[in-house]
Scaffold this active site. Structure first.
Site, PDB file in Angstrom:
ATOM      1  N   GLU A 171       0.826  -1.224   0.000  1.00 60.53           N
ATOM      2  CA  GLU A 171       0.000   0.000   0.000  1.00 60.53           C
ATOM      3  C   GLU A 171       0.854   1.266   0.000  1.00 60.53           C
ATOM      4  O   GLU A 171       0.654   2.182   0.811  1.00 60.53           O
ATOM      5  CB  GLU A 171      -0.965  -0.008   1.203  1.00 60.53           C
ATOM      6  CG  GLU A 171      -1.961  -1.137   1.107  1.00 60.53           C
ATOM      7  CD  GLU A 171      -3.041  -1.155   2.198  1.00 60.53           C
ATOM      8  OE1 GLU A 171      -2.991  -0.341   3.120  1.00 60.53           O
ATOM      9  OE2 GLU A 171      -3.935  -2.019   2.101  1.00 60.53           O
ATOM     10  N   GLU A 283      -5.123  -8.718   0.018  1.00 62.11           N
ATOM     11  CA  GLU A 283      -5.794  -8.409   1.287  1.00 62.11           C
ATOM     12  C   GLU A 283      -7.272  -8.257   0.993  1.00 62.11           C
ATOM     13  O   GLU A 283      -7.658  -7.433   0.159  1.00 62.11           O
ATOM     14  CB  GLU A 283      -5.254  -7.120   1.926  1.00 62.11           C
ATOM     15  CG  GLU A 283      -3.873  -7.279   2.529  1.00 62.11           C
ATOM     16  CD  GLU A 283      -3.425  -6.070   3.350  1.00 62.11           C
ATOM     17  OE1 GLU A 283      -4.278  -5.375   3.926  1.00 62.11           O
ATOM     18  OE2 GLU A 283      -2.206  -5.837   3.385  1.00 62.11           O
TER      19      GLU A 283
HETATM   20  O1  AHR Z   1      -4.733  -5.961   7.300  1.00 64.63           O
HETATM   21  C1  AHR Z   1      -4.672  -4.782   8.044  1.00 64.63           C
HETATM   22  C2  AHR Z   1      -4.027  -3.637   7.274  1.00 64.63           C
HETATM   23  O2  AHR Z   1      -4.854  -3.240   6.234  1.00 64.63           O
HETATM   24  C3  AHR Z   1      -2.718  -3.947   6.620  1.00 64.63           C
HETATM   25  O3  AHR Z   1      -1.636  -3.773   7.468  1.00 64.63           O
HETATM   26  C4  AHR Z   1      -2.655  -2.932   5.514  1.00 64.63           C
HETATM   27  O4  AHR Z   1      -1.965  -3.388   4.392  1.00 64.63           O
HETATM   28  C5  AHR Z   1      -4.107  -2.617   5.219  1.00 64.63           C
HETATM   29  O5  AHR Z   1      -4.314  -1.273   5.249  1.00 64.63           O
END
Ligand code: AHR
Length: 490
Positions: A171, A283
């Protein structure tokens, strides 16, 4: 009466089992107190919590992403190798805590082997350097007589770890990220990381850092990094206290995947790129309640959330030619299906669809025809990082259909998102027939807000047998339920 029609010849593509991947981050009690709990009577001699390992095995995760997440952008991997008592304890600025470094690369890879999963490492493109990323690949995969490969050997690992999947930062677009970058700067930097990492081990596969698949960031990154990467990542989390918004929001993943597919196709065409590029949706989950670092993201999931999770998995199946990797964020305690205390563990509602789909979804995805009631959203479904929802209308029944290679086994995953009404449905087969007993695995509960807790399972799996005549089956899918139907075919 709703209708689902299945023709085993109408195939969409191949479901890659890597969409059942997981993710563990140094965050809250995910690793320390979840995966790894040194000194706990529930842990083995290596410090791995046995009960967590058993529960995780049920999810059949083919790969596991680590060490972050936001955490990785301040992580120097060399802090986490060698004798544990010599490892530095450091301030941790992604989640404002302290990192003991007692769980590092060797522990992670060993954990993956014990769990039967492939390691997927995301490198630090925040405070890290090209050198560090290069050395990490060499430490893990080097076979020569070189410093980092020899250090791995000194640390007790004669054979290379053979880490195949590597992410180019996490990110990096977000202001919350340590060392966040503008897209132009990210691509310049990531290209150089990619070069040295692949020169160190040409067999590795790289993942570029994507946003939601819909943005200029994604377009630029895909365009510029296409020659170097094998996957482009997408992160979208969804969730809402409103049941309909909650269960329909995962359709935004559908739109993201359609969009990013077009972006990738265009970049490959323009750049004359021969190698395939797929999406690593690395994610995803329902996440909206516990958003602060203080909460340690310990989301407590409902039945409604379980329906959303099942819908995500159906979305991945339907988009199987685009998404080849997906990582549920995360595995234990932190927005997770497995929840521990010092001496106990319970399975959250979302565990059940994850387990059932990983066990029963089959490799050939079919184009299921669905005719049922529809529901449109009135307010934007909550999603992150983008709150611009696709409002529908969406089918109330969300369906995926998969079969085995030979066509003798069929799995339907049917999510009835209506919180109040069952869905009486005819399932009809074309050019195939039901053959023998069908097993129905059902996940439901007494209300959309039902949650599980220690010693108290309100949402579980019930199993029953159904009989079907010839080409047709009638079934009533309960209100607010997930049903996995496993049917032998003739
Ligand atoms: O999964 C929690 C967080 O969400 C992670 O650290 C990040 O990559 C995302 O913003």
């Amino acid at each position: 009466m709703a209708r689902i029609k299945i023709d085993p010849d109408r195939t969409v593509g191949t479901l890659d089992r890597r969409v059942f991947g997981g993710f563990i981050e140094h965050l809250g009690r995910c690793i320390y107190g979840g995966v790894f709990d040194e000194g706990s009577p529930l842990s083995d001699e290596r410090g791995y919590r046995r009960d967590v390992l058993e529960a995780a095995k049920g999810l059949r995760m083919p790969l596991l992403r680590w060490p972050g997440g936001n955490f990785v952008s301040g992580y120097h991997w060399t802090d986490g190798i060698g004798p544990r008592e010599k490892r530095p304890r450091k301030i941790e600025l992604a989640w404002f805590t302290e990192e003991s470094n007692r769980f590092g690369t060797d522990e992670f890879v060993e954990y993956c082997r014990v769990l039967g999963t492939e390691p997927y490492i995301c490198v630090n493109m925040g405070t890290g350097t090209i050198d560090e990323a290069q050395a990490w690949v060499e430490y893990c995969n080097g076979t020569g007589d070189t410093y980092w490969a020899n250090l791995r050997r000194e640390n007790g690992h004669e054979e290379p770890h053979n880490v195949k999947y590597w992410g180019l930062g996490n990110e990096m677009y977000g202001e919350w990220q340590i060392g966040a970058l503008e897209a132009e700067d990210y691509v310049k930097k990531a290209r150089e990381y990619a070069k040295v990492m692949k020169w160190t081990d040409p067999s590795i596969q790289l993942v570029s850092c994507g946003l939601s698949g819909l943005t200029d960031w994604d377009r630029l990154v895909v365009e510029k990094l296409a020659p170097f990467v094998d996957y482009h990542s997408v992160h979208i989390y969804t969730g809402s206290d409103d049941h309909w918004s909650n269960v329909l929001a995962p359709h935004q993943a559908d739109r993201a995947l359609r969009t990013v597919r077009a972006t990738i196709d265009r970049a490959r065409f323009e750049g004359r790129i021969d190698h395939p590029i797929h999406v690593a949706y690395d994610e995803w989950n329902v996440w909206f309640r516990e958003r602060t670092a203080e909460s340690e993201l310990e989301e407590h999931y409902t039945l409604s959330d379980a329906l959303a999770v099942a819908t995500y998995l159906n979305v991945f199946a339907r988009n199987c030619e685009t998404v080849k990797i997906a990582n549920l964020a995360q595995m234990v305690n932190v927005i997770a299906p497995i929840f521990t205390s010092e001496d106990d563990l319970f399975l959250q509602t979302i565990y059940h669809p994850l387990r059932l789909c990983a066990e029963h979804m089959l490799p050939v995805v079919l184009d299921a025809y669905v005719e049922c009631e529809k529901h449109a959203l009135e307010d934007e479904a909550s999603s992150w990082p983008h709150r611009v929802a696709d409002m529908g209308p969406f089918d109330v029944l969300d369906v995926s259909a998969t079969r085995d290679e030979s066509g003798s086994d069929l799995t339907l995953v049917v999510v009835n998102r209506d919180p109040e009404r069952e869905a009486r449905t005819t399932i009809a087969l074309t050019d195939a027939a039901f053959a023998g007993t069908i097993t129905a695995y059902e996940v439901t509960g007494d209300e959309p807000g039902a949650k599980n807790d220690f010693g108290h399972e309100r949402v579980g799996v019930s199993e029953r047998s159904l009989t079907a005549e010839g080409t047709s089956l009638e079934h009533a899918f309960p209100a607010c339920s997930i049903t996995v139907l496993r049917a032998p075919l003739a």
